[in-house]
Design an enzyme around this catalytic site. Structure first.
Site: not given
Length: 258
Positions: A153, A140
């Site tokens: 995350y 990401s």
């Protein structure tokens, strides 16, 4: 004989789009996801347009520590050589670290980090022996900086990025490549499932999942190490290194607020 790709998180979003791309390119598919019903729906969708492609579905929850070995054993017992591994499965946990249920955070770590690591380790030996193979790990843009309200995350995606770059260098000369795809916020059901549709980062112009998968596929085929989707995402990811860390976390907090 057609080559085979194994894709985790394959029943929806970017994973489903990867499945469609590989099917169009003539690859046989091993599709992995937690929800058996959704997997069968994905298989039906892909089969309608690609009748000659063989599709195997494996319903496994990657938050279960034994799941990667179950998947590997199934493919081994059925003599399915995995030529390409796409570690796409991932979940999000949003909110203050101290407010989030610790079990949700642990599940995130199992799915985003441990399952990816174990599947990579289990399948890379066969690739090395055959002298060819490709691994695509989905990180990401959050991998490039700490991000309050999204701390676990982003930390898990930093792990994915750094591990992938490291083993990619180790594997040079073996015929096996490792590519890391770093998408920004993408138009999928991911944000809805994580209950983060209202945060600022999802209010801008988003890339479609199909476009993200296309970028990832092309980078994988070229053997690229890291690819970031979207010009603005590249700009943000690259600029972080020049900004004081105290400011980076403040900017991250602002982006993740509703």
């Amino acid at each position: 004989m057609n080559k085979t790709v194994l894709i985790t998180g394959a029943s929806s979003g970017i994973g489903l789009e990867f499945s469609k791309i590989f099917a169009r390119k003539g690859y046989n598919l091993v599709l992995v996801s937690q929800n058996k019903e959704n997997l069968e729906k994905a298989k039906s969708i892909i089969s309608m347009e690609n009748s000659k492609v063989q599709i195997v579905t494996i319903a496994q929850n990657l938050a279960t520590p034994s799941a990667p070995k179950v998947i590997f054993d199934y493919t081994k017992q059925n003599s399915i050589n995995i030529d390409i591994l796409v570690n796409n499965a991932g979940i999000q946990v949003y909110g203050n670290f101290c407010d989030v249920d610790i079990e949700d955070t642990i599940n995130l770590m199992y799915i985003n980090m441990f399952a990816m690591t174990k599947l990579t380790r289990l399948y890379v030996d066969g690739m090395i022996k055959r002298g060819e193979g490709k691994i695509l790990n989905i990180a990401s843009t959050g991998a490039f900086q700490p991000c309050p309200l999204n701390s676990a995350y982003c930390a898990s995606k930093a792990f994915v990025l750094h591990l992938s770059e490291g083993i990619g260098e180790e594997l040079k000369g073996t015929g096996v490549t490792v590519t890391t795809l770093c998408p920004g916020a993408t138009r999928t059901n991911f944000a809805k499932r994580a209950n983060i549709e209202g945060i600022k980062i999802f209010k801008g112009k988003l890339l479609d999942a199909s476009r993200v998968a296309e970028i990832g596929y092309k980078a994988l085929m070229k053997g690229k190490s890291v690819v970031i989707t979207g010009f603005s995402n590249k700009l943000v990811a690259e600029s972080v290194r020049f900004i004081p860390r105290s400011i980076v976390t403040k900017l991250g907090m602002n982006m993740m607020k509703e």
